[in-house]
Motif scaffolding. Structure first.
Motif, short mmCIF file in Angstrom:
data_model
loop_
_atom_site.label_atom_id
_atom_site.label_comp_id
_atom_site.label_asym_id
_atom_site.label_seq_id
_atom_site.Cartn_x
_atom_site.Cartn_y
_atom_site.Cartn_z
N ALA A 15 34.38 43.72 5.03
CA ALA A 15 33.36 44.42 5.82
C ALA A 15 33.13 43.78 7.19
O ALA A 15 32.49 44.39 8.05
CB ALA A 15 32.04 44.46 5.05
N TYR A 16 33.66 42.58 7.43
CA TYR A 16 33.42 41.91 8.71
C TYR A 16 34.01 42.67 9.88
O TYR A 16 33.39 42.79 10.93
CB TYR A 16 33.97 40.49 8.69
CG TYR A 16 33.32 39.57 7.70
CD1 TYR A 16 32.07 39.85 7.14
CD2 TYR A 16 33.95 38.41 7.29
CE1 TYR A 16 31.49 39.00 6.22
CE2 TYR A 16 33.37 37.55 6.37
CZ TYR A 16 32.14 37.86 5.85
OH TYR A 16 31.57 37.01 4.94
N GLY A 17 35.23 43.17 9.76
CA GLY A 17 35.88 43.91 10.85
C GLY A 17 35.13 45.17 11.23
O GLY A 17 34.78 45.36 12.41
N PRO A 18 34.87 46.06 10.26
CA PRO A 18 34.07 47.23 10.60
C PRO A 18 32.67 46.88 11.11
O PRO A 18 32.14 47.55 12.00
CB PRO A 18 33.99 48.01 9.28
CG PRO A 18 35.24 47.61 8.56
CD PRO A 18 35.44 46.17 8.93
N GLY A 19 32.07 45.81 10.60
CA GLY A 19 30.77 45.38 11.10
C GLY A 19 30.84 44.95 12.56
O GLY A 19 29.97 45.29 13.37
N PHE A 20 31.90 44.22 12.90
CA PHE A 20 32.12 43.83 14.28
C PHE A 20 32.30 45.07 15.16
O PHE A 20 31.77 45.13 16.28
CB PHE A 20 33.36 42.94 14.38
CG PHE A 20 33.79 42.65 15.78
CD1 PHE A 20 33.08 41.77 16.58
CD2 PHE A 20 34.91 43.27 16.31
CE1 PHE A 20 33.48 41.50 17.88
CE2 PHE A 20 35.32 43.01 17.61
CZ PHE A 20 34.61 42.13 18.39
N ALA A 21 33.03 46.06 14.67
CA ALA A 21 33.24 47.29 15.44
C ALA A 21 31.92 48.04 15.66
O ALA A 21 31.67 48.57 16.75
CB ALA A 21 34.25 48.19 14.73
N VAL A 22 31.08 48.08 14.66
CA VAL A 22 29.77 48.74 14.81
C VAL A 22 28.94 48.00 15.86
O VAL A 22 28.30 48.64 16.71
CB VAL A 22 29.03 48.82 13.46
CG1 VAL A 22 27.57 49.20 13.65
CG2 VAL A 22 29.72 49.80 12.54
N LEU A 23 28.95 46.67 15.82
CA LEU A 23 28.21 45.90 16.83
C LEU A 23 28.77 46.14 18.23
O LEU A 23 28.00 46.25 19.20
CB LEU A 23 28.25 44.41 16.49
CG LEU A 23 27.45 43.98 15.28
CD1 LEU A 23 27.67 42.49 15.00
CD2 LEU A 23 25.97 44.27 15.49
N GLY A 24 30.08 46.24 18.34
CA GLY A 24 30.69 46.53 19.64
C GLY A 24 30.28 47.91 20.15
O GLY A 24 29.98 48.08 21.34
#
Length: 140
Positions: A15-24
């Motif tokens: 979930a870290y990658g998609p979470g990073f994308a949402v933050l971006g």
């Protein structure tokens, strides 16, 4: 019955990658220009490269003690082959369980004396819990 389990990685890391994308994407909302499709691809791309990493760590760095065996990565050692768990010195060049050349990074070694009087190195992040689980499993 499983007495001790230590997984090499958790699937939560996926979930870290998609979470990073949402933050971006949220950061872009404040700048005025958004690239939603690009952030979707970033999230999927990061998840795609994280999945094999998690799978490999779970396959090669999992430690498990059952009533009958100690599993370290790809190797399974029957408990009846273990002669001593405590007060075993680790000689230079002792074989590492699990198929590696050395104890994995961020893991501690636990020397075990086998019934044929050889010493091997088991490993875990929590060596005390591994030692306790092996002693309890051997006692039953």
């Amino acid at each position: 019955m499983t007495r001790y389990t230590e997984r090499g990685a958790s699937w939560r890391a996926l979930a870290y990658g998609p979470g990073f994308a949402v933050l971006g994407y949220l950061a872009e909302l404040f700048t005025g220009t958004t690239h939603a499709i690009a952030w979707v691809f970033v999230g999927l791309g990061l998840a795609a490269i994280t999945a094999p990493w998690i799978h490999a760590r779970r396959r090669f760095l999992t430690v498990e003690v059952t009533d009958s065996s100690l599993c370290q990565g790809r190797e399974q050692l029957p408990l009846d082959r273990i002669a001593e768990v405590t007060d075993v010195g680790a000689p230079t060049g002792a074989r590492v369980l699990g198929g590696g050349w050395s104890v994995p990074n961020k893991y501690d070694a636990l020397p075990l004396r086998l019934t044929d009087d050889t010493v091997v190195l088991a490993w875990a992040k929590d060596v005390g819990a591994l030692r306790t689980a092996l002693q309890e499993a051997r006692a039953t």
